[in-house]
Design an enzyme around this catalytic site. Structure first.
Site, mmCIF file in Angstrom:
data_model
loop_
_atom_site.group_PDB
_atom_site.id
_atom_site.type_symbol
_atom_site.label_atom_id
_atom_site.label_comp_id
_atom_site.label_asym_id
_atom_site.label_seq_id
_atom_site.Cartn_x
_atom_site.Cartn_y
_atom_site.Cartn_z
ATOM 1 N N ASP A 43 38.892 13.048 37.404
ATOM 2 C CA ASP A 43 37.721 13.281 36.557
ATOM 3 C C ASP A 43 37.547 12.149 35.543
ATOM 4 O O ASP A 43 37.262 12.383 34.374
ATOM 5 C CB ASP A 43 37.835 14.627 35.839
ATOM 6 C CG ASP A 43 36.468 15.136 35.344
ATOM 7 O OD1 ASP A 43 35.445 14.686 35.893
ATOM 8 O OD2 ASP A 43 36.435 15.957 34.416
ATOM 9 N N LYS A 45 42.476 21.103 20.718
ATOM 10 C CA LYS A 45 41.646 21.617 21.801
ATOM 11 C C LYS A 45 41.889 23.127 21.895
ATOM 12 O O LYS A 45 42.978 23.574 22.242
ATOM 13 C CB LYS A 45 42.019 20.924 23.105
ATOM 14 C CG LYS A 45 41.230 21.327 24.331
ATOM 15 C CD LYS A 45 41.708 20.475 25.511
ATOM 16 C CE LYS A 45 41.005 20.803 26.795
ATOM 17 N NZ LYS A 45 41.493 19.956 27.908
#
Length: 628
Positions: free
Chosen positions: A428, A331
């Site tokens: 989330d 990432k």
């Protein structure tokens, strides 16, 4: 023999000199000379009372910490004492605090507010009630030693990594809020860097981390290239040196040859003792590598476009392979990433500590040459949304596979809510944050927005609402209230999406401008025609038997009142039982939509007196707004 008169005369001369010698043992002191007491006053009597009690109380406490108050206003004395977490024994702690009371009165004679710091303990007493204060500004900055030969940026970054590691461990893994660590093999001028960090043990993990983060952030300002330094505060403190400033072996061990931590035979540092050994699905160690940029550039072929796995507001995720053949997902946060350094730190801490078969595994991190790279295990089947909402790919998701995915997510959520040492609210949860391995085992990912909560904390309030449209419960959107029941709501949405194969709450201008909850699921539920909205691909008789049960569970999870929603342990009990009697669900909460046709809303617009910023429909990863 010395006469009595001569002895008294010598005492007059010698005692002040001895007092100076004792006071010289004080590392730092802070005297508030604005208000004084007099000899033999009530205030002094109250102070003496505390000086006889607090050393005993602190030394007998498992956290070596004590507070107290004596006397009535206006002569009340409040005091706080703490011994360092590695203090060898109770008597050493008691002696240190006893000396602190004596030296405080000598270093700050007759002052009604005084603070003294020793190497092994500190004390503050005052006429003001400061005991519950969150203020840490009464702090002392102590640079130690000359400069090292290492480049400032490299050395300061290495110290920062070490201080962050010991701070996180002190906050999240130690009841004493104390930790020590070492960074080994840094370079020839500083082969080993040692550090320790401590907070008052009566403050919570999140408060401790926040306090330590603030004083760690200013390290380069005060101690750039210094061989050592410490910031002393009543609420939190840290120290680093090129020698061990603490007793015993360091709790954390980070290895850093050429600034990169290479994997070691017995695990990759920092190695953190298991805090969840009683949980059968936990892992005995946290193995987190600090990988070098060159290795990751080679692994991803210099971040080649063909290796992209996904892209969002935070940056890009690339597939890669380490020299030993291990496949990884890297990432790479962009400079303007919507995931800030706070979210990145949260994700590193939470994912590294939370070890479970249904949570994505964090492998390492790289913070080098302005890059912010986080390395995870590679998930061959990517995220659930890439399969579930694809007309062709979702044909591979039969009922058994969807059942397996729902159960995996439920087990992962129960772990972070109830079973792990750290209790986490994800905030989330959605289809794109559920990753699938080669066997379609579900693993929850992206803890950048997660929040730590105490075991007895049922609700908290934030003025920064973050998450994704279609998955956020109403109490969070409207009032900023979040709890574990916020994640339960998101889980309910996810269950209904998996059963129906439809997204919840798409944009107004999309072809599917309907609300999955109220327009479809609830309407068919009340009519008894729920099979009509199930994904047509779920045609087996066993699927039809289960669809009603899973829709029922989903509706229980999305009820408007958080108190009506089940906990994840209850959800798992229902999922693993046959024919469990379930209460009737109430009508689902509303759906908050985003209009992709409205650029002002996407960028940020006025909303109920606050600002609605960086909103997103449910295929994007970050929403931020101010609740009404």
């Amino acid at each position: 023999m010395i006469s009595h008169e001569l002895w008294c005369y010598l005492c007059i001369l010698v005692v002040p000199f001895l007092a100076q010698l004792v006071s010289s043992d004080v590392l730092r002191q802070e005297c508030d000379r604005s208000r004084n007491y007099t000899a033999n006053s009530e205030f002094q009597s109250n102070l003496e009372q505390l000086s006889s009690v607090l050393p005993i109380n602190a030394s007998s406490s498992p956290t070596l910490f004590s507070t107290g108050a004596a006397g009535a206003i206006p002569n009340t004395v409040y005091a706080l004492t703490l011994c360092r977490g590695d203090t060898a024994n109770a008597s050493a702690c008691a002696d240190c605090i006893g000396n602190a009371f004596r030296d405080a009165q000598q270093a700050c004679p007759y002052n009604m507010d005084a603070t003294v710091y020793y190497e092994r303990c500190y004390l503050r007493f005052s006429y003001q009630n400061f005991l519950a204060s969150a203020d840490n500004t009464k702090r002392q900055i102590v640079p130690n030693g000359a400069s090292v030969a290492s480049p400032a940026a490299t050395f300061d970054a290495a110290v920062g990594v070490l201080l962050t590691a010991v701070s996180d461990y002190a906050a999240l893994n130690s009841s004493m809020r104390f930790s020590t660590g070492v960074l080994e093999d840094f370079d020839v001028s500083a082969p080993k860097i040692y550090a320790m960090a401590q907070c008052r043990p009566d403050i919570g993990p999140a408060e401790c981390r926040d306090c330590l983060e603030k004083i760690t952030r200013v390290m380069p300002k005060h101690f750039s290239r210094r061989r050592g330094g410490q910031i002393l505060g009543l609420r939190c403190n840290y120290r680093f040196e090129l020698y061990p400033p603490f007793l015993g072996n360091p709790v954390l061990q980070l290895k850093a040859p050429a600034w990169a931590v290479a994997p070691s035979p017995d695990g990759d540092g920092p190695v953190v003792p298991d805090g969840d050994s009683g949980n059968w699905e936990s892992v005995p160690n946290i193995n987190l590598s600090i990988l070098d940029l060159q290795t990751l550039e080679a692994a991803t072929e210099n971040f080649r476009d063909e290796n992209k796995l996904g892209e969002g507001g935070f940056g890009v995720v690339y597939k890669g392979a380490l020299p030993d053949g291990q496949e990884i997902a890297v990432k790479r946060l962009s400079p303007g990433s919507t995931q800030g350094i706070g979210e990145l730190k949260a994700e590193l801490v939470f994912v590294a500590k939370l070890q479970h078969k249904n949570l994505v595994r964090l492998i390492g991190v790289c913070l080098e040459e302005q890059e912010k790279l986080v390395i995870y295990e590679y998930m061959p089947n990517r995220s659930l949304d890439t399969i579930l909402f694809d007309p062709e790919k979702r044909k591979d998701l039969d009922w058994e596979k969807r059942f397996k995915i729902i159960n995996g997510v439920a087990r992962g959520l129960q772990y972070v809510h109830e079973d792990s040492q750290l209790k986490i609210i994800h905030r989330d949860l959605k289809a794109s944050n559920v990753l699938l391995d080669s066997d379609l085992n579900a693993k929850i990912s992206d803890f950048g927005l997660a929040r730590l909560f105490q075991g007895d904390q049922s609700k908290d309030v934030t003025n920064r609402v973050v998450g994704t449209f279609g998955y956020m419960p109403p109490e969070y959107v409207v009032r900023g209230h979040y709890s574990t029941k916020s994640d339960v709501f998101s889980f309910g949405i996810l269950v209904l999406e998996i059963v129906t194969g439809r997204r919840n709450c798409t944009s107004y201008n999309s072809e599917q401008s309907v609300d999955l909850l109220t327009d479809l699921v609830w309407e068919h539920w009340t009519k008894g025609t729920i099979l009509e909205i199930a994904d047509p691909l779920l045609t087996s008789s066993s699927a039809e038997d289960k669809i009603g049960t899973y829709v029922h569970i989903g509706l229980l999870c999305v009820q408007e009142s958080p108190a009506d929603r089940p906990t994840m342990s209850v959800v798992n009990a229902i999922l693993n039982s046959d024919g469990a009697a379930l209460q009737a669900p109430s009508k689902p909460a509303f759906c908050l939509r985003a209009s992709s046709a409205d650029p002002e809303q996407r960028r940020g617009a006025s909303h109920g007196g606050g600002s609605l910023a960086v909103v997103s429909p449910n295929e994007v990863s970050l929403t931020e707004l101010v609740p009404r």
